[in-house]
Write a protein that holds these residues in place. Structure first.
Motif, PDB file in Angstrom:
ATOM      1  N   LEU A 192     -27.118   8.798 -12.951  1.00  0.00           N
ATOM      2  CA  LEU A 192     -26.536   8.241 -11.727  1.00  0.00           C
ATOM      3  C   LEU A 192     -25.226   7.501 -11.963  1.00  0.00           C
ATOM      4  O   LEU A 192     -24.474   7.257 -11.022  1.00  0.00           O
ATOM      5  CB  LEU A 192     -27.537   7.295 -11.056  1.00  0.00           C
ATOM      6  CG  LEU A 192     -28.843   7.931 -10.566  1.00  0.00           C
ATOM      7  CD1 LEU A 192     -29.719   6.889  -9.885  1.00  0.00           C
ATOM      8  CD2 LEU A 192     -28.577   9.095  -9.622  1.00  0.00           C
ATOM      9  N   SER A 193     -24.955   7.140 -13.214  1.00  0.00           N
ATOM     10  CA  SER A 193     -23.753   6.343 -13.489  1.00  0.00           C
ATOM     11  C   SER A 193     -22.738   7.044 -14.369  1.00  0.00           C
ATOM     12  O   SER A 193     -21.556   6.674 -14.388  1.00  0.00           O
ATOM     13  CB  SER A 193     -24.152   5.027 -14.166  1.00  0.00           C
ATOM     14  OG  SER A 193     -24.627   5.272 -15.485  1.00  0.00           O
ATOM     15  N   GLY A 194     -23.183   8.050 -15.133  1.00  0.00           N
ATOM     16  CA  GLY A 194     -22.292   8.702 -16.077  1.00  0.00           C
ATOM     17  C   GLY A 194     -22.091   7.917 -17.356  1.00  0.00           C
ATOM     18  O   GLY A 194     -21.285   8.293 -18.204  1.00  0.00           O
ATOM     19  N   GLN A 195     -22.841   6.827 -17.520  1.00  0.00           N
ATOM     20  CA  GLN A 195     -22.702   5.984 -18.700  1.00  0.00           C
ATOM     21  C   GLN A 195     -23.755   6.363 -19.742  1.00  0.00           C
ATOM     22  O   GLN A 195     -24.944   6.376 -19.451  1.00  0.00           O
ATOM     23  CB  GLN A 195     -22.864   4.507 -18.325  1.00  0.00           C
ATOM     24  CG  GLN A 195     -21.815   4.005 -17.349  1.00  0.00           C
ATOM     25  CD  GLN A 195     -22.077   2.583 -16.919  1.00  0.00           C
ATOM     26  OE1 GLN A 195     -23.044   1.951 -17.336  1.00  0.00           O
ATOM     27  NE2 GLN A 195     -21.205   2.057 -16.067  1.00  0.00           N
ATOM     28  N   LEU A 196     -23.287   6.649 -20.946  1.00  0.00           N
ATOM     29  CA  LEU A 196     -24.182   6.942 -22.053  1.00  0.00           C
ATOM     30  C   LEU A 196     -24.383   5.688 -22.885  1.00  0.00           C
ATOM     31  O   LEU A 196     -23.417   5.071 -23.327  1.00  0.00           O
ATOM     32  CB  LEU A 196     -23.608   8.060 -22.934  1.00  0.00           C
ATOM     33  CG  LEU A 196     -23.745   9.490 -22.411  1.00  0.00           C
ATOM     34  CD1 LEU A 196     -23.016  10.449 -23.332  1.00  0.00           C
ATOM     35  CD2 LEU A 196     -25.208   9.874 -22.317  1.00  0.00           C
ATOM     36  N   SER A 210     -25.928   9.238 -29.486  1.00  0.00           N
ATOM     37  CA  SER A 210     -24.962   9.743 -30.449  1.00  0.00           C
ATOM     38  C   SER A 210     -24.438  11.126 -30.111  1.00  0.00           C
ATOM     39  O   SER A 210     -23.535  11.623 -30.761  1.00  0.00           O
ATOM     40  CB  SER A 210     -25.593   9.787 -31.842  1.00  0.00           C
ATOM     41  OG  SER A 210     -26.719  10.644 -31.848  1.00  0.00           O
ATOM     42  N   GLN A 211     -25.007  11.768 -29.096  1.00  0.00           N
ATOM     43  CA  GLN A 211     -24.591  13.131 -28.784  1.00  0.00           C
ATOM     44  C   GLN A 211     -23.182  13.118 -28.210  1.00  0.00           C
ATOM     45  O   GLN A 211     -22.908  12.471 -27.210  1.00  0.00           O
ATOM     46  CB  GLN A 211     -25.550  13.765 -27.768  1.00  0.00           C
ATOM     47  CG  GLN A 211     -26.942  13.971 -28.336  1.00  0.00           C
ATOM     48  CD  GLN A 211     -27.917  14.350 -27.256  1.00  0.00           C
ATOM     49  OE1 GLN A 211     -27.756  13.969 -26.115  1.00  0.00           O
ATOM     50  NE2 GLN A 211     -28.948  15.086 -27.623  1.00  0.00           N
ATOM     51  N   ASN A 212     -22.285  13.842 -28.870  1.00  0.00           N
ATOM     52  CA  ASN A 212     -20.900  13.850 -28.411  1.00  0.00           C
ATOM     53  C   ASN A 212     -20.553  15.115 -27.646  1.00  0.00           C
ATOM     54  O   ASN A 212     -19.415  15.321 -27.277  1.00  0.00           O
ATOM     55  CB  ASN A 212     -19.943  13.685 -29.604  1.00  0.00           C
ATOM     56  CG  ASN A 212     -20.181  14.723 -30.682  1.00  0.00           C
ATOM     57  OD1 ASN A 212     -20.815  15.750 -30.412  1.00  0.00           O
ATOM     58  ND2 ASN A 212     -19.702  14.454 -31.889  1.00  0.00           N
ATOM     59  N   SER A 213     -21.554  15.966 -27.422  1.00  0.00           N
ATOM     60  CA  SER A 213     -21.287  17.210 -26.711  1.00  0.00           C
ATOM     61  C   SER A 213     -21.480  17.066 -25.207  1.00  0.00           C
ATOM     62  O   SER A 213     -21.166  17.958 -24.448  1.00  0.00           O
ATOM     63  CB  SER A 213     -22.198  18.325 -27.236  1.00  0.00           C
ATOM     64  OG  SER A 213     -23.555  17.961 -27.119  1.00  0.00           O
ATOM     65  N   SER A 214     -22.025  15.940 -24.765  1.00  0.00           N
ATOM     66  CA  SER A 214     -22.236  15.730 -23.340  1.00  0.00           C
ATOM     67  C   SER A 214     -20.964  15.200 -22.695  1.00  0.00           C
ATOM     68  O   SER A 214     -20.172  14.505 -23.320  1.00  0.00           O
ATOM     69  CB  SER A 214     -23.376  14.734 -23.115  1.00  0.00           C
ATOM     70  OG  SER A 214     -24.573  15.215 -23.651  1.00  0.00           O
ATOM     71  N   PRO A 215     -20.741  15.506 -21.421  1.00  0.00           N
ATOM     72  CA  PRO A 215     -19.542  15.040 -20.739  1.00  0.00           C
ATOM     73  C   PRO A 215     -19.614  13.551 -20.465  1.00  0.00           C
ATOM     74  O   PRO A 215     -20.664  12.931 -20.553  1.00  0.00           O
ATOM     75  CB  PRO A 215     -19.565  15.841 -19.433  1.00  0.00           C
ATOM     76  CG  PRO A 215     -21.018  16.108 -19.193  1.00  0.00           C
ATOM     77  CD  PRO A 215     -21.618  16.300 -20.552  1.00  0.00           C
ATOM     78  N   SER A 216     -18.461  12.950 -20.104  1.00  0.00           N
ATOM     79  CA  SER A 216     -18.438  11.528 -19.822  1.00  0.00           C
ATOM     80  C   SER A 216     -19.176  11.196 -18.543  1.00  0.00           C
ATOM     81  O   SER A 216     -19.668  10.087 -18.371  1.00  0.00           O
ATOM     82  CB  SER A 216     -16.987  11.041 -19.730  1.00  0.00           C
ATOM     83  OG  SER A 216     -16.291  11.772 -18.727  1.00  0.00           O
ATOM     84  N   SER A 217     -19.262  12.139 -17.636  1.00  0.00           N
ATOM     85  CA  SER A 217     -20.035  11.940 -16.416  1.00  0.00           C
ATOM     86  C   SER A 217     -20.603  13.290 -15.982  1.00  0.00           C
ATOM     87  O   SER A 217     -19.982  14.324 -16.194  1.00  0.00           O
ATOM     88  CB  SER A 217     -19.179  11.338 -15.300  1.00  0.00           C
ATOM     89  OG  SER A 217     -18.108  12.194 -14.991  1.00  0.00           O
ATOM     90  N   PRO A 218     -21.783  13.278 -15.374  1.00  0.00           N
ATOM     91  CA  PRO A 218     -22.406  14.547 -14.992  1.00  0.00           C
ATOM     92  C   PRO A 218     -21.793  15.135 -13.729  1.00  0.00           C
ATOM     93  O   PRO A 218     -21.193  14.429 -12.919  1.00  0.00           O
ATOM     94  CB  PRO A 218     -23.858  14.138 -14.746  1.00  0.00           C
ATOM     95  CG  PRO A 218     -23.767  12.720 -14.280  1.00  0.00           C
ATOM     96  CD  PRO A 218     -22.635  12.120 -15.056  1.00  0.00           C
ATOM     97  N   GLU A 219     -21.977  16.424 -13.570  1.00  0.00           N
ATOM     98  CA  GLU A 219     -21.591  17.106 -12.345  1.00  0.00           C
ATOM     99  C   GLU A 219     -22.831  17.264 -11.477  1.00  0.00           C
ATOM    100  O   GLU A 219     -23.816  17.852 -11.902  1.00  0.00           O
ATOM    101  CB  GLU A 219     -20.997  18.481 -12.657  1.00  0.00           C
ATOM    102  CG  GLU A 219     -20.607  19.269 -11.419  1.00  0.00           C
ATOM    103  CD  GLU A 219     -20.107  20.663 -11.748  1.00  0.00           C
ATOM    104  OE1 GLU A 219     -19.877  21.435 -10.787  1.00  0.00           O
ATOM    105  OE2 GLU A 219     -19.974  20.993 -12.940  1.00  0.00           O
ATOM    106  N   CYS A 220     -22.791  16.723 -10.276  1.00  0.00           N
ATOM    107  CA  CYS A 220     -23.922  16.814  -9.355  1.00  0.00           C
ATOM    108  C   CYS A 220     -23.604  17.858  -8.279  1.00  0.00           C
ATOM    109  O   CYS A 220     -22.628  17.722  -7.543  1.00  0.00           O
ATOM    110  CB  CYS A 220     -24.201  15.453  -8.707  1.00  0.00           C
ATOM    111  SG  CYS A 220     -24.753  14.200  -9.879  1.00  0.00           S
ATOM    112  N   ARG A 221     -24.442  18.882  -8.213  1.00  0.00           N
ATOM    113  CA  ARG A 221     -24.231  19.977  -7.282  1.00  0.00           C
ATOM    114  C   ARG A 221     -25.334  20.009  -6.231  1.00  0.00           C
ATOM    115  O   ARG A 221     -26.494  19.733  -6.542  1.00  0.00           O
ATOM    116  CB  ARG A 221     -24.238  21.317  -8.036  1.00  0.00           C
ATOM    117  CG  ARG A 221     -23.195  21.441  -9.126  1.00  0.00           C
ATOM    118  CD  ARG A 221     -23.340  22.759  -9.864  1.00  0.00           C
ATOM    119  NE  ARG A 221     -22.354  22.938 -10.931  1.00  0.00           N
ATOM    120  CZ  ARG A 221     -22.313  23.972 -11.760  1.00  0.00           C
ATOM    121  NH1 ARG A 221     -23.242  24.935 -11.644  1.00  0.00           N
ATOM    122  NH2 ARG A 221     -21.385  24.054 -12.706  1.00  0.00           N
ATOM    123  N   ALA A 222     -24.970  20.357  -5.016  1.00  0.00           N
ATOM    124  CA  ALA A 222     -25.970  20.538  -3.971  1.00  0.00           C
ATOM    125  C   ALA A 222     -26.882  21.693  -4.364  1.00  0.00           C
ATOM    126  O   ALA A 222     -26.424  22.720  -4.872  1.00  0.00           O
ATOM    127  CB  ALA A 222     -25.294  20.828  -2.634  1.00  0.00           C
TER     128      ALA A 222
END
Length: 311
Positions: A232-236, A240-252
């Motif tokens: 909900l915040s995009g904060q990790l 340690s995983q560096n392959s995830s984006p800085s914030s998620p994409e939320c799709r309908a």
């Protein structure tokens, strides 16, 4: 949910290629994925005694307590209301792992469901059969402290805390039952596409008509301290995983798109699909799911939103 066994006829809940090939398992509460590898010491479920009772060690109960305490501070205002209400009904013990019979008592009284103790790995067929018979598979082991933030294998904390509260809700329970029945009749390749439906709803689904109202209902998120915050915040945090984006994409939520979206089981999710409310699960159940599966199979998968691992 616990992992599905990885063989030519047994699968884990992971993401798979369009042709259904895989080298990694899927997950029960969800499924596995084509690019994940796991070189750690495998988890092994405890076996119940003749009375159905499981004796957990002090370190395992300590892990349960630590996870529950941490989630107790993160879940409010992040989990959907139905989840919070279901959690209250379960009245989970704070200092030790509960016995499945205690969970069954609540589920039976609300939606007629029960749990089923299973090994860490089960076949796709057994997974679908259990759901079709309103039995929710629970692997009876708990994660190690080094896996506290995120675990690929669905442990008892994932199953009980992540999923069982919402099994007291009619729409969530009906979706799982229908999903199991569809899976039993599906072909091997169709099951791979069905896996994505479960992954982006029951495991990693969000709910809410507006961004301000958006909450979590997916058990894969709610059983992960890091992902509960991130979704909900995009904060990790502490990850340690560096392959995830800085914030998620939320799709309908769109059924066809969901069925065509690849995923990985070994990282924080870069994409979440959002339904309007939990009763939307009733609408999904009433739609032509298998017709959409066939259409997704003909169109193929979208390009992955994550980095492909090289072996």
């Amino acid at each position: 949910m616990e992992r599905l066994q990885q063989t030519t006829s047994h699968i884990k809940t992971a993401n798979v290629a369009a042709n259904g090939s895989t080298s990694a398992p899927l997950s029960t509460g969800g499924f596995g994925q084509e690019d994940a590898t796991n070189k750690k010491q495998p988890y092994v479920s405890h076996q119940p005694d003749s009375h159905g009772h499981i004796q957990y060690g002090d370190h395992e109960n300590a892990m349960w307590q630590a996870l529950l305490e941490r989630q107790a501070s993160e879940i409010p205002n992040r989990a959907c209301l139905a989840y919070i209400e279901g959690l209250k009904k379960l009245n989970l013990p704070a200092t030790h792992i509960p016995q499945l019979s205690d969970i069954d008592e609540v589920l039976q009284a609300t939606t007629g469901w029960q749990t089923a103790a299973v090994p860490a790995l089960i076949s796709f067929g057994k997974f679908f059969k259990l759901l079709a018979n309103k039995s929710f598979p629970v692997a009876t082991f708990i994660r190690r402290f080094e896996d506290m933030d995120y675990i690929e294998e669905p442990d008892i904390f994932h199953e009980i805390v992540g999923h069982c509260p919402l099994l007291t809700h009619p729409a969530f329970a009906t979706f799982n039952e229908t999903y199991g029945k569809l899976g039993l009749e599906a072909t091997k390749e169709e099951r791979w596409f069905l896996a994505r439906l479960y992954w982006f709803t029951i495991e990693f689904g969000l709910v809410g008509r507006s961004r301000e109202d958006r909450r979590i209902y997916g058990g894969g998120i709610l059983s992960s301290p890091s992902e509960t915050i991130y979704a909900l915040s995009g904060q990790l945090q502490n990850h340690s995983q560096n392959s995830s984006p800085s914030s998620p994409e939320c799709r309908a939520f769109d059924l066809l798109d969901v069925l065509r979206t690849p995923y990985r089981i070994d990282q924080i999710q870069p994409i979440y699909y959002v339904i309007d409310d939990l009763d939307t699960l009733f609408d999904i159940v009433d739609s032509d799911i298998m017709g959409m599966v066939k259409k997704a199979m003909s169109l193929g998968l979208f390009e992955p939103s994550y980095q492909i691992k090289t072996r």
